[in-house]
Design an enzyme around this catalytic site. Structure first.
Site, PDB file in Angstrom:
ATOM      1  N   HIS A   1      37.921 -24.408 -20.871  1.00 41.37           N
ATOM      2  CA  HIS A   1      38.043 -25.735 -20.250  1.00 41.37           C
ATOM      3  C   HIS A   1      36.650 -26.311 -20.043  1.00 41.37           C
ATOM      4  O   HIS A   1      35.742 -25.600 -19.639  1.00 41.37           O
ATOM      5  CB  HIS A   1      38.744 -25.632 -18.896  1.00 41.37           C
TER       6      HIS A   1
ATOM      7  N   TYR B   1      43.324 -29.883  -9.127  1.00 39.19           N
ATOM      8  CA  TYR B   1      43.316 -29.761  -7.661  1.00 39.19           C
ATOM      9  C   TYR B   1      43.908 -31.032  -7.065  1.00 39.19           C
ATOM     10  O   TYR B   1      43.636 -32.129  -7.552  1.00 39.19           O
ATOM     11  CB  TYR B   1      41.865 -29.628  -7.163  1.00 39.19           C
TER      12      TYR B   1
ATOM     13  N   PRO C   1      39.225 -19.547  -2.194  1.00 34.48           N
ATOM     14  CA  PRO C   1      39.354 -19.656  -3.655  1.00 34.48           C
ATOM     15  C   PRO C   1      39.272 -21.093  -4.188  1.00 34.48           C
ATOM     16  O   PRO C   1      39.310 -21.310  -5.380  1.00 34.48           O
ATOM     17  CB  PRO C   1      40.722 -19.039  -3.933  1.00 34.48           C
TER      18      PRO C   1
ATOM     19  N   LYS D   1      35.246 -19.037  -7.106  1.00 33.82           N
ATOM     20  CA  LYS D   1      33.947 -18.349  -7.150  1.00 33.82           C
ATOM     21  C   LYS D   1      34.043 -16.832  -6.946  1.00 33.82           C
ATOM     22  O   LYS D   1      33.096 -16.117  -7.255  1.00 33.82           O
ATOM     23  CB  LYS D   1      33.062 -18.905  -6.016  1.00 33.82           C
TER      24      LYS D   1
ATOM     25  N   TYR E   1      29.704 -26.781  -9.119  1.00 31.53           N
ATOM     26  CA  TYR E   1      30.988 -26.143  -9.461  1.00 31.53           C
ATOM     27  C   TYR E   1      30.807 -25.136 -10.597  1.00 31.53           C
ATOM     28  O   TYR E   1      31.389 -24.057 -10.611  1.00 31.53           O
ATOM     29  CB  TYR E   1      31.982 -27.222  -9.888  1.00 31.53           C
TER      30      TYR E   1
HETATM   31  P1  FAS Z   1      38.130  -5.948  -5.173  1.00 26.28           P
HETATM   32  O1  FAS Z   1      38.635  -6.088  -3.806  1.00 26.28           O
HETATM   33  O2  FAS Z   1      38.701  -6.641  -6.315  1.00 26.28           O
HETATM   34  O3  FAS Z   1      37.946  -4.431  -5.595  1.00 26.28           O
HETATM   35  C1  FAS Z   1      37.577  -3.447  -4.630  1.00 26.28           C
HETATM   36  C2  FAS Z   1      38.206  -2.132  -5.081  1.00 26.28           C
HETATM   37  O4  FAS Z   1      37.780  -1.117  -4.172  1.00 26.28           O
HETATM   38  C3  FAS Z   1      39.731  -2.182  -5.022  1.00 26.28           C
HETATM   39  O5  FAS Z   1      40.270  -1.727  -6.234  1.00 26.28           O
HETATM   40  C4  FAS Z   1      40.086  -1.253  -3.867  1.00 26.28           C
HETATM   41  O6  FAS Z   1      41.281  -0.530  -4.103  1.00 26.28           O
HETATM   42  C5  FAS Z   1      38.896  -0.320  -3.835  1.00 26.28           C
HETATM   43  N1  FAS Z   1      38.636   0.246  -2.513  1.00 26.28           N
HETATM   44  C6  FAS Z   1      38.772  -0.327  -1.301  1.00 26.28           C
HETATM   45  N2  FAS Z   1      38.426   0.542  -0.338  1.00 26.28           N
HETATM   46  C7  FAS Z   1      38.055   1.696  -0.953  1.00 26.28           C
HETATM   47  C8  FAS Z   1      37.606   2.970  -0.507  1.00 26.28           C
HETATM   48  N3  FAS Z   1      37.459   3.201   0.796  1.00 26.28           N
HETATM   49  N4  FAS Z   1      37.343   3.917  -1.424  1.00 26.28           N
HETATM   50  C9  FAS Z   1      37.482   3.668  -2.758  1.00 26.28           C
HETATM   51  N5  FAS Z   1      37.904   2.484  -3.248  1.00 26.28           N
HETATM   52  C10 FAS Z   1      38.187   1.517  -2.343  1.00 26.28           C
HETATM   53  N6  FAS Z   1      38.870 -15.175  -6.599  1.00 26.28           N
HETATM   54  C11 FAS Z   1      38.825 -16.249  -7.417  1.00 26.28           C
HETATM   55  O7  FAS Z   1      37.766 -16.538  -7.985  1.00 26.28           O
HETATM   56  N7  FAS Z   1      39.948 -17.017  -7.640  1.00 26.28           N
HETATM   57  C12 FAS Z   1      41.150 -16.709  -7.054  1.00 26.28           C
HETATM   58  O8  FAS Z   1      42.135 -17.389  -7.272  1.00 26.28           O
HETATM   59  C13 FAS Z   1      41.239 -15.601  -6.200  1.00 26.28           C
HETATM   60  N8  FAS Z   1      42.423 -15.267  -5.611  1.00 26.28           N
HETATM   61  C14 FAS Z   1      42.452 -14.188  -4.773  1.00 26.28           C
HETATM   62  C15 FAS Z   1      43.659 -13.810  -4.150  1.00 26.28           C
HETATM   63  C16 FAS Z   1      43.704 -12.714  -3.275  1.00 26.28           C
HETATM   64  C17 FAS Z   1      45.003 -12.331  -2.605  1.00 26.28           C
HETATM   65  C18 FAS Z   1      42.535 -11.968  -3.016  1.00 26.28           C
HETATM   66  C19 FAS Z   1      42.532 -10.801  -2.055  1.00 26.28           C
HETATM   67  C20 FAS Z   1      41.342 -12.328  -3.637  1.00 26.28           C
HETATM   68  C21 FAS Z   1      41.301 -13.425  -4.525  1.00 26.28           C
HETATM   69  N9  FAS Z   1      40.118 -13.785  -5.177  1.00 26.28           N
HETATM   70  C22 FAS Z   1      40.052 -14.851  -6.008  1.00 26.28           C
HETATM   71  C23 FAS Z   1      38.905 -13.040  -4.971  1.00 26.28           C
HETATM   72  C24 FAS Z   1      38.915 -11.831  -5.857  1.00 26.28           C
HETATM   73  O9  FAS Z   1      39.054 -12.228  -7.206  1.00 26.28           O
HETATM   74  C25 FAS Z   1      37.635 -11.087  -5.617  1.00 26.28           C
HETATM   75  O10 FAS Z   1      36.537 -11.983  -5.637  1.00 26.28           O
HETATM   76  C26 FAS Z   1      37.396  -9.990  -6.617  1.00 26.28           C
HETATM   77  O11 FAS Z   1      38.516  -9.167  -6.643  1.00 26.28           O
HETATM   78  C27 FAS Z   1      36.139  -9.256  -6.173  1.00 26.28           C
HETATM   79  O12 FAS Z   1      36.026  -8.084  -6.892  1.00 26.28           O
HETATM   80  P2  FAS Z   1      35.458  -6.759  -6.176  1.00 26.28           P
HETATM   81  O13 FAS Z   1      34.238  -7.108  -5.435  1.00 26.28           O
HETATM   82  O14 FAS Z   1      35.454  -5.713  -7.221  1.00 26.28           O
HETATM   83  O15 FAS Z   1      36.531  -6.421  -5.032  1.00 26.28           O
HETATM   84  C1  PHB Z   2      43.561 -19.524 -10.575  1.00 30.63           C
HETATM   85  O1  PHB Z   2      43.742 -19.793 -11.772  1.00 30.63           O
HETATM   86  O2  PHB Z   2      44.119 -18.545  -9.991  1.00 30.63           O
HETATM   87  C2  PHB Z   2      42.607 -20.379  -9.772  1.00 30.63           C
HETATM   88  C3  PHB Z   2      41.994 -21.478 -10.369  1.00 30.63           C
HETATM   89  C4  PHB Z   2      41.100 -22.245  -9.617  1.00 30.63           C
HETATM   90  C5  PHB Z   2      40.849 -21.886  -8.286  1.00 30.63           C
HETATM   91  C6  PHB Z   2      41.467 -20.781  -7.703  1.00 30.63           C
HETATM   92  C7  PHB Z   2      42.354 -20.026  -8.448  1.00 30.63           C
HETATM   93  O3  PHB Z   2      39.972 -22.624  -7.542  1.00 30.63           O
END
Ligand code: FAS
Ligand code: PHB
Length: 392
Positions: free
Chosen positions: A72, A200, A292, A296, A384
């Site tokens: 995109h 959005y 979100p 980022k 952005y």
């Molecule tokens: P993560 O949380 O992905 O990974 C951490 C890992 O460590 C997990 O696998 C966990 O099981 C493990 N862990 C935890 N405690 C531990 C321990 N004590 N011992 C060993 N392992 C352990 N970002 C966006 O950009 N767009 C979105 O739309 C978006 N939606 C999201 C929706 C939700 C519900 C959540 C929670 C996050 C969302 N995010 C989104 C943010 C998400 O993408 C994070 O930025 C991304 O997963 C970050 O990656 P990590 O830093 O690896 O953390």
């Molecule tokens: C998504 O595709 O999940 C998405 C896209 C844009 C956002 C957040 C989530 O700002």
């Protein structure tokens, strides 16, 4: 057990760090709390910044992303039921975005780890870093009923917001900055075609967002009160509310269908400083969380990992600790830039409890200004699209 870098957490940050370190000839062991299936099944991010795409391609992780992802030039913002403008990052900055789900990135990362028989231990319990500021850091953990000690040179805390690593930095040395938002995002995944643009929506009823994972897999969100639960939202109720927030001619384009995933995520801005203590380095959600709205989260995890692998590679290659010593400040400059952009967009696009019609009109006026000013659009596009990585 002994390795050069012990990585706590096998999410995007942990597995990508292991992959990049391997390509620099640096050994690591990844200790992940959950099963591989659990990690892959989590539905999270979906939009990758240019810098993230570049890092994944350079690491040999771009083939499936380039085959299945969707490029995109930017994102669309609509409001007041009629107006719309496109944040054209390609026109202003020559940068593009890739719509490619985090689940798919996790699959690609696990596959790459399998190809090199990497040491990624899943379903580890009681993972705990020790002596992070001492001369001999190590990590204890249980795996398949047996207790282990992993000696290492460095520990990377990639264990997300609820992990243990951040707590290994003494509270007296740690500063935390937090902003909790009074609403959440109800998200669904459905096997239906997405809108042409990631869109959005600002509306008096609340924020909405249309995104995608593939030509027949769309991702939708609506702002909901924090007290709501998934059980409050049938598919029919969700689709009706989503359509009510989009401009009518766009709402008519939305193809409804059964949700195959439905969840509510609270919104939070959070930063823990510093991101390094002795031999411990924090990456990704272990150190920071963004709402979100700015897409980022995963992109910040990737930029932290890029800086850390570069610093560790310099140390092992030349013994220089200059980049290691600069890691926290370097990573935090990009973190705070994304925190501010995500906060700005969340304020601009959501209806906050207690907002009056005046507040709504003021948001719409700001959106009218953004639509009318190429300078304002270029500035928003620059924020952005994500800041470029700093040179070493
Ligand atoms: P993560 O949380 O992905 O990974 C951490 C890992 O460590 C997990 O696998 C966990 O099981 C493990 N862990 C935890 N405690 C531990 C321990 N004590 N011992 C060993 N392992 C352990 N970002 C966006 O950009 N767009 C979105 O739309 C978006 N939606 C999201 C929706 C939700 C519900 C959540 C929670 C996050 C969302 N995010 C989104 C943010 C998400 O993408 C994070 O930025 C991304 O997963 C970050 O990656 P990590 O830093 O690896 O953390
Ligand atoms: C998504 O595709 O999940 C998405 C896209 C844009 C956002 C957040 C989530 O700002």
């Amino acid at each position: 057990m002994k390795t050069q870098v012990a990585i706590i957490g096998g999410g995007p940050a942990g597995l990508l760090l292991a992959e990049l370190l391997h390509r620099q000839g640096i050994d690591s062991v990844v200790l992940e709390k959950h099963s591989r299936e659990h990690v892959i099944a989590r539905i999270r991010a979906g939009v990758l910044e240019q810098t993230t795409v570049d890092v994944l391609r350079a690491a040999g992780l771009g083939a499936r992303m380039d085959a299945l992802g969707h490029v995109h030039d930017g994102m669309r913002i609509v409001w007041a039921g009629r107006d719309s403008f496109y944040i054209d990052c390609h026109k202003h900055l020559g940068k593009r975005f890739m719509a490619y789900g985090q689940s798919q990135i996790q699959e690609d990362l696990f596959a790459a780890a399998d190809r090199r028989s990497a040491q990624v231990l899943t379903e580890c319990d009681a993972v705990q870093p020790h002596d992070v500021a001492g001369e001999q850091p190590w990590v204890s953990f249980r795996h398949r009923g047996e207790d282990f000690r992993l000696d290492c040179d460095f520990i990377a805390g990639c264990d997300g917001f609820h992990g243990v690593s951040r707590q290994a930095i003494p509270a007296t040395l740690r500063r935390e900055f937090e902003k909790a938002y009074p609403f959440g995002w109800l998200g669904i995944l459905s096997r239906t075609p997405p809108l042409p643009d990631i869109t959005y929506v600002n509306h008096p009823r609340g924020f909405a967002l249309g995104s995608q994972r593939s030509p027949m897999l769309s991702r939708w969100y609506i702002q909901v009160p924090l007290a709501d639960t998934v059980d409050d939202w049938s598919d029919d109720r969700f689709w009706a509310e989503l359509a009510a927030r989009f401009p009518s001619e766009m709402a008519r384009q939305i193809v409804t269908g059964a949700s195959i995933e439905k969840s509510i995520a609270p919104l939070r801005s959070f930063v823990a400083e510093p991101m390094r203590h002795g031999h411990l380095f924090l990456c990704g959600d272990a150190a920071h969380i963004v709402p979100p709205t700015g897409a980022k989260g995963i992109n910040l995890a990737v930029s932290d990992v890029f800086y850390l692998q570069r610093a560790l590679a310099a140390f092992y290659a030349s013994g220089s600790s200059a980049l290691i010593d600069a890691y926290s400040a370097t990573a935090l400059r990009r973190v705070w830039s994304s925190e501010r952009t995500s906060w700005y967009l969340t304020k601009l696009l959501h209806r906050f409890p207690g907002d009056s019609d005046f507040d709504q009109r003021a948001q719409e006026s700001e959106l009218d200004y953004l639509k009318s000013s190429p300078h304002a659009q270029a500035s928003l596009a620059e924020q952005y699209a994500g800041m470029p990585f700093e040179p070493a």
